[in-house]
Design an enzyme around this catalytic site. Structure first.
Site, PDB file in Angstrom:
ATOM      1  N   ALA A  60       0.879  -1.265   0.134  1.00 33.19           N
ATOM      2  CA  ALA A  60       0.092   0.046   0.073  1.00 33.19           C
ATOM      3  C   ALA A  60       0.752   1.158  -0.150  1.00 33.19           C
ATOM      4  O   ALA A  60       0.326   2.341   0.203  1.00 33.19           O
ATOM      5  CB  ALA A  60      -0.952  -0.103   1.099  1.00 33.19           C
TER       6      ALA A  60
ATOM      7  N   ASN B 184       3.016  -4.172   7.906  1.00 33.35           N
ATOM      8  CA  ASN B 184       3.486  -4.685   6.597  1.00 33.35           C
ATOM      9  C   ASN B 184       4.037  -3.549   5.842  1.00 33.35           C
ATOM     10  O   ASN B 184       5.114  -3.672   5.236  1.00 33.35           O
ATOM     11  CB  ASN B 184       2.046  -5.142   5.889  1.00 33.35           C
ATOM     12  CG  ASN B 184       1.724  -6.370   6.440  1.00 33.35           C
ATOM     13  OD1 ASN B 184       2.445  -7.379   6.541  1.00 33.35           O
ATOM     14  ND2 ASN B 184       0.368  -6.701   6.537  1.00 33.35           N
TER      15      ASN B 184
ATOM     16  N   HIS C  33      -0.542   6.804   3.489  1.00 33.94           N
ATOM     17  CA  HIS C  33       1.021   6.630   3.620  1.00 33.94           C
ATOM     18  C   HIS C  33       2.060   7.784   3.097  1.00 33.94           C
ATOM     19  O   HIS C  33       1.810   7.517   2.025  1.00 33.94           O
ATOM     20  CB  HIS C  33       1.136   5.105   3.423  1.00 33.94           C
ATOM     21  CG  HIS C  33       0.628   3.911   4.133  1.00 33.94           C
ATOM     22  ND1 HIS C  33       0.610   3.900   5.437  1.00 33.94           N
ATOM     23  CD2 HIS C  33      -0.196   3.144   3.620  1.00 33.94           C
ATOM     24  CE1 HIS C  33      -0.116   2.712   5.968  1.00 33.94           C
ATOM     25  NE2 HIS C  33      -0.699   2.359   4.633  1.00 33.94           N
TER      26      HIS C  33
END
Ligand SMILES: NC(=O)c1ccc[n+]([C@@H]2O[C@H](COP(=O)([O-])OP(=O)(O)OC[C@H]3O[C@@H](n4cnc5c(N)ncnc54)[C@H](O)[C@@H]3O)[C@@H](O)[C@H]2O)c1
Length: 271
Positions: free
Chosen positions: A124, A192, A222
């Site tokens: 992501a 992750n 992010h």
């Protein structure tokens, strides 16, 4: 290419359906999920492919995969990854399992010994290509800032001990600043991205992590900042949840599919 899949949940299902419908040179030869019903259900969903449903990892490996895709859990990586590398290449989605250097080193050693590849999709986050290139030279700083709505965060033990009640947060608040190696212990749901960025660049002991909650954001954001000899890099991924599982960013599912295509296609663009 002969592929086996561990984990027939959100990501596993998306991968299997994509292979079935789009990747005619790829054969999905085996499925394994500790919930056997899920493997059977997924097999029925496929139109072209007829994978075997395995009872165990040992049975799965009997189908002679060239690539095993782990889309299950950190536990699955800890329990099966080393054994899989004896027989096949491995794509790891539950990359948070690698935040302990010991497991990472064990798998690295096995992969070298057996001449296997371990693939870790970008997931992501954006900018993994730049971090990888940049870290060939000198890197001064790598910082991951994750921004979420407080409702999307878990009330972890760390927060309770600090006296933070996520339900009471009304404005943008920094919950944590530190290094990835420590951050993943306090915020296990954010492992992750932190692990992927760490291994793309300068490792979990040097990669900085900042966790922020903001009641005004809806998506999981992010941001990555990198400074090094190459200059500076700043990326921002504003992720929507995947249609099947709101806990997984849709980009992470697409990234797993794209990594599989990268392995099987003749041209590999990007670092
Ligand atoms: N790398 C990334 O960017 C990224 C992004 C999202 C999710 N993930 C990780 O990918 C994994 C799969 O995500 P998902 O959304 O598909 O989850 P999911 O819960 O929808 O599916 C996981 C499946 O794996 C099975 N499973 C779990 N442990 C197993 C084991 N030890 N042996 C066999 N089967 C097992 C479960 O029964 C379930 O069917 C998770 O660990 C998640 O944290 C990684």
């Amino acid at each position: 290419m002969r592929v086996c899949l561990i984990g027939c949940g959100n990501i596993g299902k998306s991968l299997a359906v994509y292979i079935d419908e789009n990747m005619f040179g790829t054969d999905l030869v085996g499925l394994f999920d500790k919930n056997r019903e899920k493997s059977i259900r997924l097999k029925k969903k496929l139109k072209r492919l007829k994978p075997h449903v395995a009872y165990s990892i040992e049975e799965l490996l009997m189908f002679k995969p060239e690539l095993v895709i782990e889309a299950a859990s950190q536990e699955a990586v800890r329990d099966y990854a080393e054994r899989i590398l004896d027989e096949s290449d491995l794509m790891i989605l539950s990359v948070g399992a690698l935040t302990t250097y010991k497991l990472y080193q064990t798998l690295l050693k096995k992969a070298k010994e057996k001449k296997r590849k371990i693939y870790i999709p970008s997931g992501a986050i954006l900018g993994v290509d730049g971090v990888k290139s940049g870290s060939v030279g000198k890197i001064e700083e790598v910082t991951l800032t994750t921004i979420k709505n407080p409702k999307s965060m878990e009330q972890t033990l760390y927060l309770s001990k600090k006296g933070v009640d996520l339900g009471q947060i009304r404005k943008r608040t920094i919950l944590y600043e530190g290094y990835a190696e420590e951050a993943v212990k306090y915020f296990p749901k954010n492992v992750n991205v932190a692990a992927t960025l760490s291994y793309a660049g300068i490792g979990p002991q040097k990669t900085k992590v900042r966790i922020v909650v903001d009641p005004d954001v809806k998506e999981n954001i992010h941001e990555i900042y990198v400074k090094g000899d190459f200059g500076e890099l700043l990326t921002r991924a504003k992720n929507v949840p995947s249609p099947q599982n709101p806990r997984t960013s849709y980009l992470a599912v697409l990234s797993a599919i794209r990594t599989l295509r990268k392995i099987s296609e003749p041209v590999d663009v990007g670092t």
